[in-house]
Design a protein around this motif. Structure first.
Motif, short mmCIF file in Angstrom:
data_model
loop_
_atom_site.label_atom_id
_atom_site.label_comp_id
_atom_site.label_asym_id
_atom_site.label_seq_id
_atom_site.Cartn_x
_atom_site.Cartn_y
_atom_site.Cartn_z
N LYS A 56 30.17 15.32 4.76
CA LYS A 56 29.62 16.03 3.21
C LYS A 56 30.05 15.21 2.31
CE LYS A 56 29.86 20.25 6.19
NZ LYS A 56 30.64 21.56 6.12
N PHE A 60 17.99 16.21 -1.25
CA PHE A 60 18.69 15.88 -0.23
C PHE A 60 18.39 16.55 1.13
CE2 PHE A 60 22.51 16.76 2.41
CZ PHE A 60 23.32 15.19 2.65
N SER A 67 27.90 17.68 -0.34
CA SER A 67 26.71 18.55 0.41
C SER A 67 27.28 19.55 1.13
CB SER A 67 25.56 17.57 0.88
OG SER A 67 26.23 16.88 2.06
#
Length: 159
Positions: free
Chosen positions: A96, A137, A113
């Motif tokens: 992430k 994304f 993210s």
């Protein structure tokens, strides 16, 4: 990898020959081979990704000398140039934590993210042509499941 380096070398030699100069050849060695090269519009700035070591290297002089970037070793998995902003590139990890540069790799800003980037074969980043700051994304959420007759858990991922 050898073919990528050879193609880059031949392209550089052709451009130099067209300009009427002799090409300069420099040799650089890396612990792990570079699996991706990314040239910026300024042809002197180059990024190289080594997937084996998870490291990103940068050259400010067309590949003659290389330095490791501030991205932690072992973290970089994928690298993308922004198609509508000539100085921007993204490095994604398989988790992430990710990084963006807006100055041809001189400095890097971390970002995170909520989920890891997709590994389904789709590109995890999509770019807006009119608004370069807008980036979509695509990530995936994975979980272990046991189903049917198979008694062992398997990892199932969904975008």
């Amino acid at each position: 990898m050898r073919w990528t380096a050879l193609a880059a070398l031949l392209a550089g030699c052709a451009a130099t020959a067209a300009a009427g100069r002799e090409p300069a050849v420099h040799t650089s060695y890396f612990k792990e081979p570079l699996s991706k090269l990314l040239y910026f519009k300024n042809a002197q700035a180059v990024l190289g990704l080594s997937r084996g070591s998870g490291q990103v290297h940068r050259s400010a002089n067309g590949g003659a000398q290389w330095d490791a970037t501030a991205i932690p070793a072992g973290k970089a998995a994928r690298m993308f140039a922004h198609p509508f902003d000539a100085q921007t590139a993204y490095v994604l990890s398989s988790d992430k934590e990710h990084w963006v540069t807006r100055n041809e790799g001189k400095t890097w800003e971390p970002f995170s993210s909520p989920v890891a980037p997709t590994s389904s074969g789709e590109r995890p980043l999509s770019f807006h042509a009119a608004r370069p700051g807008w980036v979509l994304f695509t990530g995936e959420r994975c979980q272990e499941e046991i189903s049917g007759w198979w008694p062992f858990p398997r990892l199932v991922c969904r975008d």
